[in-house]
Design a protein around this motif. Structure first.
Motif, mmCIF file in Angstrom:
data_model
loop_
_atom_site.group_PDB
_atom_site.id
_atom_site.type_symbol
_atom_site.label_atom_id
_atom_site.label_comp_id
_atom_site.label_asym_id
_atom_site.label_seq_id
_atom_site.Cartn_x
_atom_site.Cartn_y
_atom_site.Cartn_z
ATOM 1 N N GLY A 199 0.802 -1.216 0.000
ATOM 2 C CA GLY A 199 0.000 0.000 0.000
ATOM 3 C C GLY A 199 0.831 1.260 0.000
ATOM 4 O O GLY A 199 0.411 2.288 0.564
ATOM 5 N N TYR A 200 1.984 1.217 -0.634
ATOM 6 C CA TYR A 200 2.919 2.348 -0.617
ATOM 7 C C TYR A 200 3.463 2.557 -2.024
ATOM 8 O O TYR A 200 4.019 1.635 -2.623
ATOM 9 N N LEU A 201 3.274 3.751 -2.571
ATOM 10 C CA LEU A 201 3.758 4.057 -3.920
ATOM 11 C C LEU A 201 4.867 5.099 -3.830
ATOM 12 O O LEU A 201 4.628 6.256 -3.498
ATOM 13 N N ARG A 202 6.075 4.662 -4.198
ATOM 14 C CA ARG A 202 7.244 5.530 -4.044
ATOM 15 C C ARG A 202 7.530 6.374 -5.289
ATOM 16 O O ARG A 202 8.478 7.145 -5.309
ATOM 17 N N TRP A 203 6.751 6.224 -6.315
ATOM 18 C CA TRP A 203 6.963 6.988 -7.550
ATOM 19 C C TRP A 203 7.006 8.492 -7.257
ATOM 20 O O TRP A 203 6.166 9.032 -6.549
ATOM 21 N N ASP A 204 7.999 9.173 -7.814
ATOM 22 C CA ASP A 204 8.169 10.612 -7.632
ATOM 23 C C ASP A 204 7.591 11.325 -8.852
ATOM 24 O O ASP A 204 8.063 11.127 -9.971
ATOM 25 N N SER A 205 6.593 12.163 -8.657
ATOM 26 C CA SER A 205 5.917 12.860 -9.757
ATOM 27 C C SER A 205 6.553 14.202 -10.091
ATOM 28 O O SER A 205 5.942 15.025 -10.786
ATOM 29 N N LEU A 206 7.772 14.433 -9.633
ATOM 30 C CA LEU A 206 8.410 15.726 -9.883
ATOM 31 C C LEU A 206 8.488 16.031 -11.379
ATOM 32 O O LEU A 206 8.306 17.172 -11.804
ATOM 33 N N GLY A 207 8.754 14.999 -12.183
ATOM 34 C CA GLY A 207 8.794 15.211 -13.626
ATOM 35 C C GLY A 207 7.468 15.718 -14.156
ATOM 36 O O GLY A 207 7.418 16.561 -15.072
ATOM 37 N N GLU A 208 6.355 15.218 -13.604
ATOM 38 C CA GLU A 208 5.043 15.690 -14.005
ATOM 39 C C GLU A 208 4.863 17.167 -13.652
ATOM 40 O O GLU A 208 4.294 17.947 -14.427
ATOM 41 N N PHE A 209 5.371 17.561 -12.472
ATOM 42 C CA PHE A 209 5.225 18.960 -12.059
ATOM 43 C C PHE A 209 5.938 19.889 -13.044
ATOM 44 O O PHE A 209 5.402 20.925 -13.436
ATOM 45 N N PHE A 210 7.161 19.520 -13.417
ATOM 46 C CA PHE A 210 7.931 20.366 -14.341
ATOM 47 C C PHE A 210 7.269 20.417 -15.717
ATOM 48 O O PHE A 210 7.183 21.479 -16.341
ATOM 49 N N ALA A 211 6.827 19.260 -16.207
ATOM 50 C CA ALA A 211 6.182 19.230 -17.523
ATOM 51 C C ALA A 211 4.903 20.053 -17.508
ATOM 52 O O ALA A 211 4.580 20.752 -18.480
ATOM 53 N N LEU A 212 4.175 19.976 -16.410
ATOM 54 C CA LEU A 212 2.909 20.703 -16.296
ATOM 55 C C LEU A 212 3.141 22.214 -16.358
ATOM 56 O O LEU A 212 2.419 22.941 -17.065
ATOM 57 N N ALA A 213 4.147 22.696 -15.642
ATOM 58 C CA ALA A 213 4.442 24.134 -15.657
ATOM 59 C C ALA A 213 4.836 24.594 -17.062
ATOM 60 O O ALA A 213 4.389 25.647 -17.535
ATOM 61 N N ALA A 214 5.673 23.799 -17.745
ATOM 62 C CA ALA A 214 6.076 24.149 -19.107
ATOM 63 C C ALA A 214 4.888 24.128 -20.050
ATOM 64 O O ALA A 214 4.780 24.960 -20.964
ATOM 65 N N SER A 215 3.972 23.184 -19.844
ATOM 66 C CA SER A 215 2.770 23.093 -20.668
ATOM 67 C C SER A 215 1.878 24.320 -20.481
ATOM 68 O O SER A 215 1.354 24.886 -21.456
ATOM 69 N N PHE A 216 1.684 24.731 -19.224
ATOM 70 C CA PHE A 216 0.898 25.946 -18.954
ATOM 71 C C PHE A 216 1.538 27.164 -19.619
ATOM 72 O O PHE A 216 0.855 28.010 -20.197
ATOM 73 N N GLU A 217 2.850 27.253 -19.520
ATOM 74 C CA GLU A 217 3.551 28.397 -20.103
ATOM 75 C C GLU A 217 3.383 28.420 -21.624
ATOM 76 O O GLU A 217 3.144 29.478 -22.225
ATOM 77 N N HIS A 218 3.504 27.256 -22.247
ATOM 78 C CA HIS A 218 3.308 27.175 -23.697
ATOM 79 C C HIS A 218 1.874 27.570 -24.056
ATOM 80 O O HIS A 218 1.651 28.303 -25.040
#
Length: 736
Positions: free
Chosen positions: A593-612
């Motif tokens: 019941g523990y997911l160690r995946w780090d979504s930091l890459g998603e955060f960066f991509a999301l910000a760049a997508s908003f900017e575009h």
């Protein structure tokens, strides 16, 4: 509303989406930005291929083809998460899971004999391997470590294994009779349609590919791997690892190189277990058990053989008699040769170098390693990194510079070994590439079993690649090095084009040079040790390798990279990092019941997508979302809110809560848009006031098995329940 496409993919990134996307949708909706999903998961790609066999409620559209068309439009704004590049064992497992869930998809034909079987195999060929990236990547790659990630790595350095000058770790590569040495290349003078033929010793012609359209100025390459030389080489390396007392490890790309490298992997397995295949090869072949599917698949299939236990004992005996073999998972006895999709060179080699040149033994200890990389095209990159480490010791994350990448990949550039121009040769003879006038433009003498491949690189992507390299060098005032070897046929043609296109740009004051890959590696590492930055400008395969090698050394992972693909038609593709560790993360979620995946890459991509989106649609609110998300991510890193390493700490779901909290606070505090500030102020206050309750609810969900209803195609309701276990957080986001 403006629209961003968020891809539904596989494994840990897909599970994380169930938790993160509701937050993203809620926040973006206040700025007039809508999020739509498209299913490009392995299971989704399979289901989309067989609509006529499925019930109406099971059918889904071909999202990958749809996104491929969208990528050719100026309006495209796609966030692409890591997906499975399916090996044959993964493809079979996904098919079996779908069949068990009453999806009437056919079995994968191992050796298609009928027209129906060939047609089914052709559909599955569109699914396996790196099927997604060539379709979506209609632009070249701009990938780098964001400043916030570098700052965090310097303040919180990751573990680096110690190197010593007497380390026995090294790379073994062929250097002759391989893809590098046999390569030929030409530039098409005009638009044409080529044909690939095989001519046997009797003069009989077999057409391997009837029609291969090419454009004027397109670079066409062809080469082959001499399998007799390969087997001799592999036999020597098994003996060398034994004699030198080091681990034997193979490093290939059996996912992206979906045709060539599984074959190479099979030869490695058969060379390592040569006595077993000599004695029992006929029995194994009759049962459909092949080296290229991996030792794990062979072990699983032995139960169906009358002498299965005897053969298993022979494999075990050879494991004991041969050199020690590097392990993927020591605790579970999974070796480097168990599963072809586990052998991903761009993940395994950097991890070994970061770890002091060591890999894991069956006893769960670390040891020096013989890294076997058959083709010598890029093996020298890793040997140069090993040599630098032996001479200078481990790199220091607190002081080292960075090596961002500008990668040539648009319009399927340099898609080596992974498509319909790669063949395992059936009989000795000649493979030739013939132009529309009937003239042979490329040819090779081949033997039965050799692996022949061709690839294309169109002129427009090369020109765009040069432009992007100059642009990045200018923006960051950083030296840029084209990693091209004048002694390689393909690279020689690219060097000529680079030299022709550079004068089209203002390069005044810029340091732009061309160096062979091994030399460029040494140069970049010399600079990185001085805290200096160097842009690597590479072809497609080296783009894949370098965007793992340097990030893993610099910041500990490639999952935290900012990856932007400026699409040639004017749109944007924003990629979220690497997914190589995703399978282990899913396993831990299901068991603990523990997911160690780090979504930091998603955060960066999301910000760049908003900017575009802000720039392309003149949406000022989207720019506010981008600016505040960047600030929130910086706080996220400063407060160390990435998933922890053990139960009882916040995992992926907790990291999403904190990102949502910091983002809401930034939006409430910003002065550029009073309407957004007013909208987010109550939410920011609500999340902050309920922080302890939410974290307690998220942690309470840990420590027990989780049923998500399937690995390749989870049940939506079960996955959502598992990934959104905080009623307090859910209420706040859903009501917002």
């Amino acid at each position: 509303m403006s629209t961003i496409i968020y891809t539904h993919t596989d494994e840990a990134p897909m599970l994380a989406t169930y938790s993160l996307l509701p937050i993203i949708r809620a926040y973006a909706g206040k700025a007039g930005v809508d999020f739509e999903t498209r299913d490009i998961s392995l299971a989704g790609r399979i289901v989309a291929q067989f609509p006529e066999r499925l019930s109406e409620d099971q059918r889904i559209g071909d999202a990958l083809s749809e996104l491929g068309e969208l990528a050719g439009e100026a309006s495209a704004n796609i966030i692409k998460l890591p997906n499975i590049s399916a090996s044959v064992p993964q493809l079979k497992a996904a098919i079996a899971e779908l069949q068990a869930a009453d999806f009437d998809v056919p079995d994968l034909p191992e050796n298609p004999q009928t027209d129906d079987e060939r047609e089914i195999a052709a559909r599955y060929d569109k699914v396996k391997g790196s099927a997604v990236n060539p379709v979506l990547r209609q632009g070249n790659s701009d990938r780098r470590a964001p400043g916030a990630v570098k700052a965090y790595a310097k303040a919180h350095p990751h573990r680096m294994g110690a190197w010593s000058a007497d380390s026995r770790t090294r790379v073994a590569t062929m250097g002759h009779d391989d893809f590098f040495s046999n390569e030929t290349s030409f530039v098409s003078p005009a638009a044409d349609t080529l044909r690939i033929e095989h001519v046997n010793a009797a003069g009989d012609v077999t057409v391997l590919k009837e029609s291969l359209p090419v454009q004027a100025g397109e670079v066409i390459d062809a080469t082959f791997m001499n399998v007799a030389a390969l087997r001799e080489f592999l036999t020597e390396q098994v003996a060398a690892a034994k004699a030198e007392g080091v681990l034997f490890s193979a490093h290939l790309k059996a996912t992206m190189m979906k045709v060539s490298d599984p074959i190479l992997f099979g030869h490695v397995v058969e060379a390592f277990f040569a006595p077993v295949f000599e004695e029992y090869g006929a029995d194994l072949a009759a049962a459909g058990l092949r080296g290229r599917d991996g030792l794990g698949a062979i072990y699983a299939g032995l139960a169906s053989l009358e002498n299965g236990e005897e053969i298993r004992a022979a494999f075990d005996a050879q494991l004991n008699a041969g050199p020690a073999i590097a392990m993927v998972n020591s605790d579970k006895g999974i070796t480097n040769l168990h599963v072809p999709s586990d052998v991903i060179i761009d993940a395994s080699m950097p991890a070994m170098i970061r770890g002091g040149g060591k890999m894991w033994t069956a006893e769960n200890t670390e040891a020096d390693t013989l890294a076997v990389i058959p083709d010598s095209s890029y093996a020298g990159v890793y040997q140069a990194a090993i040599d630098d480490s032996k001479a200078n010791g481990a790199l220091d994350p607190t002081t080292m510079g960075t090596v961002p990448n500008v990668g040539l990949m648009a319009q399927k550039a340099e898609e080596y070994g992974s498509h319909d121009k790669t063949f395992e040769i059936a009989a000795a003879g000649t493979v030739r590439v013939v132009n529309g006038a009937g003239e042979t433009v490329l040819s090779h003498e081949v033997a039965a079993g050799d692996i022949w491949r061709a690839c294309q690189t169109k002129d427009a992507p090369i020109r765009d690649w040069v432009k992007l390299a100059v642009t990045r060098a200018r923006l960051s005032n950083t030296p840029a090095v084209f990693w091209l070897d004048e002694n390689r046929a393909h690279d020689a043609n690219l060097i000529a084009k680079v030299n022709a296109y550079l004068p089209e740009h203002d390069t005044t004051g810029l340091d732009i040079r061309i160096m062979a890959p091994a030399e460029a590696t040494t140069f970049s590492l010399e600079r990185i040790r001085q805290g200096l930055d160097t842009i690597s400008v590479t072809g497609n395969v080296l783009r894949d390798y370098n965007t793992d090698l340097f990030p893993i050394l610099e910041v500990g992972t490639s999952a935290k990279m900012l990856s932007i693909v400026p699409l040639m038609a004017g749109g944007g593709l924003f990629e979220t990092g690497a997914g190589g560790s995703a399978p282990k993360h899913v396993q831990q979620l299901v068991e603990e019941g523990y997911l160690r995946w780090d979504s930091l890459g998603e955060f960066f991509a999301l910000a760049a997508s908003f900017e575009h989106l802000a720039q392309s649609t003149d949406n000022a609110k989207a720019q506010v979302l981008a600016t505040t998300l960047d600030k929130a991510t910086a706080t996220f890193l400063e407060q160390d809110r990435s998933p922890g390493r053990k139960l009882g700490t916040i995992d992926n779901r907790g990291s999403h809560f904190y990102l949502g909290l910091y983002w809401a606070q930034e939006l409430a505090a910003q002065a550029d848009d009073a309407e957004l500030a007013a909208a987010f102020a109550p939410l920011a206050e609500q999340l902050a006031a309920n922080e302890k309750t939410i974290v307690d609810e998220l942690i309470a969900a840990q420590g027990k098995p989780v049923d998500i209803g399937g690995y390749y195609r989870p049940d939506d309701a079960k996955a959502a329940a598992a990934m959104r276990p905080s009623a307090t957080l859910n209420a706040a986001i859903d009501q917002f």
